[in-house]
Design a protein around this motif. Structure first.
Motif, mmCIF file in Angstrom:
data_model
loop_
_atom_site.group_PDB
_atom_site.id
_atom_site.type_symbol
_atom_site.label_atom_id
_atom_site.label_comp_id
_atom_site.label_asym_id
_atom_site.label_seq_id
_atom_site.Cartn_x
_atom_site.Cartn_y
_atom_site.Cartn_z
ATOM 1 N N ARG A 59 45.380 32.924 32.409
ATOM 2 C CA ARG A 59 46.525 33.536 31.952
ATOM 3 C C ARG A 59 47.431 32.482 31.429
ATOM 4 O O ARG A 59 48.332 32.698 30.381
ATOM 5 C CB ARG A 59 47.101 34.342 32.958
ATOM 6 C CG ARG A 59 46.484 35.602 33.544
ATOM 7 C CD ARG A 59 46.714 36.339 34.952
ATOM 8 N NE ARG A 59 48.195 36.667 34.804
ATOM 9 C CZ ARG A 59 48.651 36.840 36.051
ATOM 10 N NH1 ARG A 59 48.261 36.564 37.195
ATOM 11 N NH2 ARG A 59 49.850 37.226 35.916
ATOM 12 N N ASN A 60 47.773 31.376 31.925
ATOM 13 C CA ASN A 60 48.446 30.606 31.827
ATOM 14 C C ASN A 60 48.148 29.589 30.262
ATOM 15 O O ASN A 60 49.043 29.654 29.473
ATOM 16 C CB ASN A 60 48.568 29.029 32.764
ATOM 17 C CG ASN A 60 49.396 28.154 32.202
ATOM 18 O OD1 ASN A 60 50.557 28.186 32.233
ATOM 19 N ND2 ASN A 60 48.646 26.891 31.918
ATOM 20 N N LEU A 114 53.707 32.674 37.124
ATOM 21 C CA LEU A 114 52.444 32.972 37.436
ATOM 22 C C LEU A 114 52.154 33.243 39.077
ATOM 23 O O LEU A 114 51.432 34.376 39.263
ATOM 24 C CB LEU A 114 51.302 32.571 36.791
ATOM 25 C CG LEU A 114 51.176 32.950 35.158
ATOM 26 C CD1 LEU A 114 50.136 31.942 34.367
ATOM 27 C CD2 LEU A 114 51.225 34.135 34.961
ATOM 28 N N LEU A 115 52.526 32.361 39.703
ATOM 29 C CA LEU A 115 52.171 32.240 40.922
ATOM 30 C C LEU A 115 53.635 32.825 41.683
ATOM 31 O O LEU A 115 53.304 32.704 42.943
ATOM 32 C CB LEU A 115 52.192 30.520 41.447
ATOM 33 C CG LEU A 115 50.907 29.989 40.991
ATOM 34 C CD1 LEU A 115 50.773 28.580 41.042
ATOM 35 C CD2 LEU A 115 49.714 30.717 41.310
ATOM 36 N N ALA A 136 46.985 28.117 42.379
ATOM 37 C CA ALA A 136 46.203 28.497 41.263
ATOM 38 C C ALA A 136 44.955 28.714 41.256
ATOM 39 O O ALA A 136 44.142 27.791 41.645
ATOM 40 C CB ALA A 136 46.859 27.671 40.208
ATOM 41 N N MET A 143 53.256 28.293 34.989
ATOM 42 C CA MET A 143 52.418 28.324 35.903
ATOM 43 C C MET A 143 53.251 28.927 37.443
ATOM 44 O O MET A 143 52.723 29.709 38.016
ATOM 45 C CB MET A 143 51.702 27.178 36.444
ATOM 46 C CG MET A 143 50.698 27.200 37.414
ATOM 47 S SD MET A 143 49.369 28.551 37.054
ATOM 48 C CE MET A 143 48.298 27.298 36.043
ATOM 49 N N GLU A 168 44.839 32.678 37.246
ATOM 50 C CA GLU A 168 46.174 31.907 36.659
ATOM 51 C C GLU A 168 45.912 31.148 35.626
ATOM 52 O O GLU A 168 46.746 31.188 34.731
ATOM 53 C CB GLU A 168 46.781 31.372 37.979
ATOM 54 C CG GLU A 168 47.521 32.264 38.828
ATOM 55 C CD GLU A 168 46.330 32.978 39.742
ATOM 56 O OE1 GLU A 168 46.715 34.156 40.367
ATOM 57 O OE2 GLU A 168 45.112 32.265 40.124
#
Length: 289
Positions: A177-178, A154-155, A170, A151, A174
């Motif tokens: 995708r996670n 992604l962030l 998030a 995560m 997100e």
């Protein structure tokens, strides 16, 4: 007129058929539980089983101290049978999978030269005169922490992000995708030709029937989906022994208060008492004599 017969090009099929008796079986175990119950200790006991050696621990929690301090897995065994890779990002974790895929290919080819070449690039204590490690087991400790790394990636959160820096929150994209990223990772490690032991924290959550149960501490549907990749999902818990003490039990059959599973039909018991990797292998018929 001369007729030229066309020569058909027959491509080999993209699969092979083999007997189930020919396939080498590896242990695929996911053990989860509360912090401090002994998950890392259980995973590390793989080092005491010859068929599991050598062991590689992917350490996302700096939890190797637990193994160092255990009387049954002493420092000598730890250094001689277990190697550790400390990862702090999901990118590093992904590179380890790529390394292991290549390592397993050379291992199964019996190519010690290539194994040594790989090792020379990665080991800080590389010894040119020592035989190369031949890994048969990988430990992921823990998947809960690695999901956090996923995560963060992604962030856009890195080790250079200041603690007081405002970061993105998030959102649905997100989380989606996670979910995909973690499932791809678990599947990739599951498909490696080696034993796989994954640890994870436990969460006490309300299920679809409005009952509170223990399940792996993963986001959303991941808690259920990841279990589908594994042959054994064990909930490790301390219970009373009836004599004023406690005993460690790993529940592997579904219960009303926890998630668990065991695909090995020969094991009928509800739980392992004070489990070790060796006792688990013996019970499910995977221990080599």
């Amino acid at each position: 007129p001369t007729t030229v017969a066309a020569t058909a090009v027959v491509k080999p099929p993209p699969f092979q058929i083999s007997s189930v008796h020919e396939a080498q079986r590896y242990l695929k175990l996911f053990v989860y539980g509360n912090y401090g119950v002994g998950k890392t200790l259980l995973a590390g006991s793989a080092a005491l089983v010859p068929q599991m050696q050598d062991v590689l621990m992917i350490d996302a929690e700096a939890g190797d101290l637990t193994i160092h301090s255990d009387s049954n897995i002493g420092e000598a065994e730890f250094h001689s049978k277990i190697d550790r890779i400390r990862v702090t990002t999901f990118k590093e974790f992904s590179r380890v999978q790529e390394f292991l895929k290549l390592h397993c290919m050379y291992r199964d080819q019996g190519n010690m030269t290539k194994l040594k070449e790989l090792e020379s690039k990665l080991r800080s204590d590389y010894d040119a005169d020592a035989p190369p490690r031949v890994y048969k087991t990988v430990i992921i400790d823990s998947l809960t922490e690695l999901e956090t790394f996923s995560m963060y990636q992604l962030l856009g959160i890195t080790d250079k992000t200041a603690l007081d820096e405002e970061t993105a929150q998030a959102e649905w994209s997100e989380f989606k995708r996670n979910n995909t990223q973690i499932l791809r990772a678990v599947r990739a490690f599951r498909d490696l030709p080696m034993n796989l032991i994954i640890t994870g924290a436990a969460a006490y959550v309300q299920n679809d029937s409005k009952k509170f149960i223990y399940q792996p501490a993963l986001t959303g549907k991941l808690a259920k989906q990841v279990q589908g990749f594994m042959d054994i999902v064990g909930f490790l818990h301390m219970v009373s022994d009836g004599q004023g003490g406690d005993v460690r039990k790993m529940f592997v059959q579904p219960g009303s208060q926890y998630d668990a599973k065991c695909r090995f039909s020969q094991y009928k018991e509800k739980a392992f008492e004070n489990p070790s990797v060796k006792s688990i292998l013996a019970a499910v018929g995977l221990l080599e004599k």
